[in-house]
Design a protein around this motif. Structure first.
Motif, PDB file in Angstrom:
ATOM      1  N   SER A  55     -10.966 -65.241 -26.215  1.00  0.00           N
ATOM      2  CA  SER A  55      -9.723 -65.116 -26.838  1.00  0.00           C
ATOM      3  C   SER A  55      -9.074 -66.689 -26.777  1.00  0.00           C
ATOM      4  CB  SER A  55      -8.957 -64.589 -25.409  1.00  0.00           C
ATOM      5  OG  SER A  55      -8.959 -65.427 -24.459  1.00  0.00           O
ATOM      6  N   LEU A  56      -9.635 -67.648 -26.372  1.00  0.00           N
ATOM      7  CA  LEU A  56      -9.138 -68.986 -26.508  1.00  0.00           C
ATOM      8  C   LEU A  56      -9.643 -69.541 -27.865  1.00  0.00           C
ATOM      9  CD1 LEU A  56      -9.692 -70.874 -23.120  1.00  0.00           C
ATOM     10  CD2 LEU A  56      -8.230 -69.067 -23.805  1.00  0.00           C
ATOM     11  N   GLN A  57     -10.639 -69.155 -28.386  1.00  0.00           N
ATOM     12  CA  GLN A  57     -10.937 -69.473 -29.947  1.00  0.00           C
ATOM     13  C   GLN A  57     -10.590 -68.503 -30.783  1.00  0.00           C
ATOM     14  OE1 GLN A  57     -13.739 -69.512 -27.234  1.00  0.00           O
ATOM     15  NE2 GLN A  57     -13.126 -71.539 -26.682  1.00  0.00           N
ATOM     16  N   PHE A  58     -10.132 -67.331 -30.481  1.00  0.00           N
ATOM     17  CA  PHE A  58      -9.666 -66.273 -31.485  1.00  0.00           C
ATOM     18  C   PHE A  58      -8.845 -66.973 -32.780  1.00  0.00           C
ATOM     19  CE2 PHE A  58      -6.846 -62.896 -32.784  1.00  0.00           C
ATOM     20  CZ  PHE A  58      -7.815 -61.988 -33.586  1.00  0.00           C
ATOM     21  N   GLN A  59      -9.132 -66.297 -33.930  1.00  0.00           N
ATOM     22  CA  GLN A  59      -8.192 -66.706 -34.745  1.00  0.00           C
ATOM     23  C   GLN A  59      -8.150 -65.306 -35.520  1.00  0.00           C
ATOM     24  OE1 GLN A  59      -6.838 -69.302 -35.994  1.00  0.00           O
ATOM     25  NE2 GLN A  59      -7.463 -70.608 -34.336  1.00  0.00           N
ATOM     26  N   PRO A  60      -6.857 -64.902 -35.729  1.00  0.00           N
ATOM     27  CA  PRO A  60      -6.543 -63.522 -36.514  1.00  0.00           C
ATOM     28  C   PRO A  60      -6.831 -63.595 -37.909  1.00  0.00           C
ATOM     29  CG  PRO A  60      -4.488 -64.905 -36.086  1.00  0.00           C
ATOM     30  CD  PRO A  60      -5.554 -65.467 -35.546  1.00  0.00           C
ATOM     31  N   SER A  61      -7.480 -62.608 -38.198  1.00  0.00           N
ATOM     32  CA  SER A  61      -7.959 -62.351 -39.509  1.00  0.00           C
ATOM     33  C   SER A  61      -6.777 -61.912 -40.726  1.00  0.00           C
ATOM     34  CB  SER A  61      -9.019 -61.191 -39.626  1.00  0.00           C
ATOM     35  OG  SER A  61      -8.297 -59.899 -39.468  1.00  0.00           O
ATOM     36  N   LYS A  62      -7.247 -61.763 -41.784  1.00  0.00           N
ATOM     37  CA  LYS A  62      -6.113 -61.414 -43.025  1.00  0.00           C
ATOM     38  C   LYS A  62      -5.460 -60.235 -42.438  1.00  0.00           C
ATOM     39  CE  LYS A  62      -5.702 -61.095 -47.976  1.00  0.00           C
ATOM     40  NZ  LYS A  62      -6.145 -61.298 -49.070  1.00  0.00           N
ATOM     41  N   SER A  63      -6.267 -59.112 -42.198  1.00  0.00           N
ATOM     42  CA  SER A  63      -5.748 -57.892 -41.936  1.00  0.00           C
ATOM     43  C   SER A  63      -4.945 -57.869 -40.547  1.00  0.00           C
ATOM     44  CB  SER A  63      -6.591 -56.801 -41.742  1.00  0.00           C
ATOM     45  OG  SER A  63      -7.591 -56.802 -40.670  1.00  0.00           O
ATOM     46  N   HIS A  64      -5.268 -58.752 -39.645  1.00  0.00           N
ATOM     47  CA  HIS A  64      -4.541 -58.941 -38.138  1.00  0.00           C
ATOM     48  C   HIS A  64      -3.110 -59.557 -38.716  1.00  0.00           C
ATOM     49  CE1 HIS A  64      -8.777 -59.280 -36.268  1.00  0.00           C
ATOM     50  NE2 HIS A  64      -8.115 -58.085 -36.341  1.00  0.00           N
ATOM     51  N   LYS A  65      -3.096 -60.605 -39.621  1.00  0.00           N
ATOM     52  CA  LYS A  65      -1.974 -61.219 -39.907  1.00  0.00           C
ATOM     53  C   LYS A  65      -0.785 -60.101 -40.649  1.00  0.00           C
ATOM     54  CE  LYS A  65      -3.855 -65.585 -40.249  1.00  0.00           C
ATOM     55  NZ  LYS A  65      -4.130 -66.767 -41.276  1.00  0.00           N
ATOM     56  N   LYS A  66      -1.483 -59.174 -41.440  1.00  0.00           N
ATOM     57  CA  LYS A  66      -0.725 -58.049 -42.168  1.00  0.00           C
ATOM     58  C   LYS A  66       0.036 -57.271 -41.247  1.00  0.00           C
ATOM     59  CE  LYS A  66      -3.112 -57.915 -46.468  1.00  0.00           C
ATOM     60  NZ  LYS A  66      -4.011 -57.243 -47.306  1.00  0.00           N
ATOM     61  N   VAL A  67      -0.684 -56.982 -40.166  1.00  0.00           N
ATOM     62  CA  VAL A  67      -0.009 -56.051 -39.090  1.00  0.00           C
ATOM     63  C   VAL A  67       0.963 -56.706 -38.490  1.00  0.00           C
ATOM     64  CG1 VAL A  67      -0.678 -54.933 -37.062  1.00  0.00           C
ATOM     65  CG2 VAL A  67      -2.230 -54.616 -38.697  1.00  0.00           C
ATOM     66  N   LEU A  68       1.048 -58.070 -38.065  1.00  0.00           N
ATOM     67  CA  LEU A  68       1.772 -58.690 -37.400  1.00  0.00           C
ATOM     68  C   LEU A  68       3.040 -59.037 -38.224  1.00  0.00           C
ATOM     69  CD1 LEU A  68       0.080 -61.466 -35.451  1.00  0.00           C
ATOM     70  CD2 LEU A  68       0.723 -59.279 -34.535  1.00  0.00           C
ATOM     71  N   LYS A  69       2.977 -59.270 -39.692  1.00  0.00           N
ATOM     72  CA  LYS A  69       3.899 -59.390 -40.493  1.00  0.00           C
ATOM     73  C   LYS A  69       4.592 -58.148 -40.668  1.00  0.00           C
ATOM     74  CE  LYS A  69       1.851 -63.355 -43.097  1.00  0.00           C
ATOM     75  NZ  LYS A  69       1.309 -63.761 -44.089  1.00  0.00           N
ATOM     76  N   LYS A  70       3.826 -56.966 -40.638  1.00  0.00           N
ATOM     77  CA  LYS A  70       4.498 -55.799 -40.858  1.00  0.00           C
ATOM     78  C   LYS A  70       5.497 -55.278 -39.665  1.00  0.00           C
ATOM     79  CE  LYS A  70       1.424 -52.300 -40.725  1.00  0.00           C
ATOM     80  NZ  LYS A  70       0.555 -51.202 -40.852  1.00  0.00           N
ATOM     81  N   MET A  71       4.950 -55.619 -38.296  1.00  0.00           N
ATOM     82  CA  MET A  71       5.884 -55.668 -37.529  1.00  0.00           C
ATOM     83  C   MET A  71       7.240 -56.208 -37.369  1.00  0.00           C
ATOM     84  SD  MET A  71       6.558 -54.132 -34.421  1.00  0.00           S
ATOM     85  CE  MET A  71       5.134 -53.376 -33.707  1.00  0.00           C
ATOM     86  N   LEU A  72       6.867 -57.690 -37.841  1.00  0.00           N
ATOM     87  CA  LEU A  72       8.182 -58.416 -37.759  1.00  0.00           C
ATOM     88  C   LEU A  72       9.299 -58.112 -38.995  1.00  0.00           C
ATOM     89  CD1 LEU A  72       6.413 -62.070 -37.765  1.00  0.00           C
ATOM     90  CD2 LEU A  72       8.026 -60.658 -35.885  1.00  0.00           C
ATOM     91  N   LYS A  73       8.771 -57.521 -39.868  1.00  0.00           N
ATOM     92  CA  LYS A  73       9.703 -56.953 -41.096  1.00  0.00           C
ATOM     93  C   LYS A  73      10.278 -55.679 -40.717  1.00  0.00           C
ATOM     94  CE  LYS A  73       7.216 -58.603 -45.049  1.00  0.00           C
ATOM     95  NZ  LYS A  73       6.387 -58.321 -46.378  1.00  0.00           N
ATOM     96  N   PHE A  74       9.687 -54.807 -39.870  1.00  0.00           N
ATOM     97  CA  PHE A  74      10.284 -53.611 -39.376  1.00  0.00           C
ATOM     98  C   PHE A  74      11.341 -54.005 -38.109  1.00  0.00           C
ATOM     99  CE2 PHE A  74      10.359 -50.295 -35.769  1.00  0.00           C
ATOM    100  CZ  PHE A  74      10.851 -49.463 -36.549  1.00  0.00           C
ATOM    101  N   LEU A  75      10.981 -55.014 -37.360  1.00  0.00           N
ATOM    102  CA  LEU A  75      11.964 -55.449 -36.357  1.00  0.00           C
ATOM    103  C   LEU A  75      13.188 -56.010 -37.078  1.00  0.00           C
ATOM    104  CD1 LEU A  75       9.700 -56.737 -33.786  1.00  0.00           C
ATOM    105  CD2 LEU A  75      10.544 -54.524 -33.665  1.00  0.00           C
ATOM    106  N   ALA A  76      12.869 -56.803 -38.011  1.00  0.00           N
ATOM    107  CA  ALA A  76      14.090 -57.792 -38.541  1.00  0.00           C
ATOM    108  C   ALA A  76      14.805 -56.917 -39.541  1.00  0.00           C
ATOM    109  CB  ALA A  76      13.461 -58.819 -39.344  1.00  0.00           C
ATOM    110  N   LYS A  77      14.244 -56.197 -40.289  1.00  0.00           N
ATOM    111  CA  LYS A  77      14.974 -55.322 -41.478  1.00  0.00           C
ATOM    112  C   LYS A  77      14.807 -53.935 -41.641  1.00  0.00           C
ATOM    113  CE  LYS A  77      14.393 -59.314 -44.384  1.00  0.00           C
ATOM    114  NZ  LYS A  77      13.870 -59.832 -45.909  1.00  0.00           N
ATOM    115  N   GLY A  78      13.828 -53.791 -40.492  1.00  0.00           N
ATOM    116  CA  GLY A  78      13.862 -51.873 -40.779  1.00  0.00           C
ATOM    117  C   GLY A  78      12.649 -51.134 -41.954  1.00  0.00           C
ATOM    118  N   GLU A  79      12.112 -52.495 -42.276  1.00  0.00           N
ATOM    119  CA  GLU A  79      11.243 -51.898 -43.368  1.00  0.00           C
ATOM    120  C   GLU A  79      10.096 -51.277 -42.797  1.00  0.00           C
ATOM    121  OE1 GLU A  79      10.061 -55.172 -45.960  1.00  0.00           O
ATOM    122  OE2 GLU A  79      12.177 -55.964 -46.237  1.00  0.00           O
ATOM    123  N   ILE A  80       9.747 -50.197 -43.545  1.00  0.00           N
ATOM    124  CA  ILE A  80       8.468 -49.530 -43.212  1.00  0.00           C
ATOM    125  C   ILE A  80       7.409 -49.455 -44.370  1.00  0.00           C
ATOM    126  CG2 ILE A  80       7.523 -46.978 -42.788  1.00  0.00           C
ATOM    127  CD1 ILE A  80      10.462 -46.179 -41.626  1.00  0.00           C
TER     128      ILE A  80
END
Length: 479
Positions: A45-70
């Motif tokens: 875990s200390l060396q883990f770097q999120p991949s492109k798809s991981h970042k997409k999932v995190l951004k998707k969650m942030l957009k949903f929380l911030a603006k309710g975007e689905i």
């Protein structure tokens, strides 16, 4: 085996020998006999770097929380599963990075020669055709090694047929690339060093490229004050005496039933309260809270994901001396569009890193079993860097070193040293501890009292599977 009670240290040693738990039931696959060998996998875990798809999932969650975007798209079927395209791309990039090491001095010499030929407008292309994969990996390693933009050094693709190309001349390149190389050559010639090390020193200062955001920055990015939703993650001990666990139990159980029926198509009679508590709410692990451990202590926990006041997911985890071990995840199918399997795995990796700050030995995230012979179950290998446990010597081997062997055979010994043996194997079974008639006896004493056929074979098998250390600390119940 059935574990009535177990220390976190003993369970840590057991999962490092290929065991896993489901409730109080603790099991170990027979690796060389099963149709689908299950290899214990852990993420560093200390060396883990999120991949492109991981970042997409995190951004998707942030957009949903911030603006309710689905976001529209396919919902995940398996927890922690990224897209296939990103998985393949990630594997290729990692193999290129690890398998082809970069010799910086040699690259610098080649670059200098290439620049001189270009500036003097003479010379012929003498290199043979190279594969696209070699060009890509050489460019990648040069970029990683030198910090400079990548260039194909002395490796050129052949001109396309039918274009009237003059094979006696160097291949055409973009004017922008040629200008850059001329500038580097001029700087290199002005440098007193004159070598590949010298041409890097006098580079014109430039702003550093944007550093990629860390996993924590991506997860905990600030939301606007008028955010559409609020998400809270609560860590609750698995204990019927804990008030928070008790008050949320009914809601947590209802979510479990909904998940099992919708995602796994379980009939209602197999989703009862008894099955739920036996599977996910009882644990043999005795809670511990040593002064040098994490603030929450060691033991079994539920990580509850509360969205706007209701539970939408529960991650069942064990916190052990060296790792956070993922046991199970269930979530509300109505929120599948948030890829909660991937999201919860990333949160658990970040949580492992957080615990490491207080307990320095705790630095791994165990994801259960990796099953290479089942393509649908390979998703756990996309959380890199990760290791697989050798089923014979119980040493950890980087997964990229294991994959070629797994492509050829379902069952593999990952340790390449033919002389290596299981260092934790049972060496003295007579010292194994037995609980018999409310008394604790060494097996050497116990075996003189019993006359049951097959008893000795069963005890010796147990000793070989748990190893010498656990056999001396744990008590084997004999009736």
């Amino acid at each position: 085996m059935w574990a009535h009670s177990m220390t976190v240290r003993d369970y840590q040693d057991l999962i490092d020998r290929g065991w896993r738990r489901s409730g109080r039931y603790v099991y170990k696959p027979v690796m060389n006999q099963t149709c689908c060998p299950q290899y214990t996998i852990r993420c560093r875990s200390l060396q883990f770097q999120p991949s492109k798809s991981h970042k997409k999932v995190l951004k998707k969650m942030l957009k949903f929380l911030a603006k309710g975007e689905i976001s529209k798209g396919n919902c995940e079927d398996e927890p922690m599963e990224p897209s296939m395209e990103d998985a393949v791309a990630g594997d290729m990039a990692l193999i290129n990075k690890l398998d082809l090491q970069c010799d910086l001095k040699k690259l610098g010499d080649n670059l200098k020669e290439s620049l001189e030929r270009e500036v003097k407008k003479k010379g012929k292309s003498t290199k043979k055709e190279e594969s696209d994969e070699f060009i890509q990996s050489q460019d990648k390693n040069e970029e990683l090694g030198s910090g400079e933009p990548s260039h194909a050094v002395d490796v050129h693709t052949a001109p396309k047929p039918g274009k009237g190309a003059d094979l006696s001349k160097p291949p055409c390149r973009k004017a922008k690339e040629i200008r850059k190389e001329r500038k580097r050559l001029k700087l290199m010639q002005q440098s007193p060093a004159g070598g590949p090390e010298g041409f890097q020193a006098p580079r014109e200062p430039k702003t550093k490229p944007n550093q990629p955001k860390s996993l924590e920055e991506l997860i905990f990015e600030s939301l606007p004050e008028d955010a559409s939703h609020k998400l809270e993650v609560r860590l609750v001990p698995v204990s019927f005496e804990d008030p928070e666990f008790k008050t949320s139990l009914s809601q947590s159980f209802s979510l479990y039933v909904k998940y099992q029926m919708a995602i796994h198509q379980d009939p209602p009679e197999e989703c009862g309260k008894t099955e739920f508590t036996g599977f996910l709410c009882t644990s043999p692990l005795e809670p511990e809270n040593p002064p040098n451990g994490p603030d929450c202590g060691y033991g079994s926990f539920h990580q509850q994901y509360w969205l706007d006041g209701k539970i939408i997911a529960v991650g069942v985890i064990d916190i052990l001396p060296y790792c956070v071990s993922s046991v199970y995840l269930y979530y509300d199918p109505d929120y599948s569009f948030l890829s909660l399997g991937v999201y919860s795995a990333l949160r658990e990796i970040a949580f492992t890193r957080q615990l490491h700050e207080k307990a320095s030995q705790l630095s791994y995230y165990y994801m259960g079993f990796y099953i290479h012979s089942c393509p649908k179950m390979r998703y756990k290998g996309h959380y890199r860097p990760s290791d697989l446990l050798c089923p014979e010597t119980y040493v950890w081997v980087p997964i990229e070193q294991c994959l070629p062997s797994l492509e050829n055979s379902k069952y593999c010994r990952f340790n390449q040293d033919p002389e290596a043996a299981d260092e934790g194997r049972s060496r003295d079974p007579d010292r194994l501890q037995v609980l018999y008639k409310k008394a604790i006896l060494p097996y050497g004493v116990f075996k003189q009292q019993q006359r049951e056929p097959g008893e000795e074979a069963a005890v010796l098998q147990y000793a070989s599977l748990v190893g010498q250390a656990c056999s001396e600390r744990m008590l084997l119940f004999r009736n």
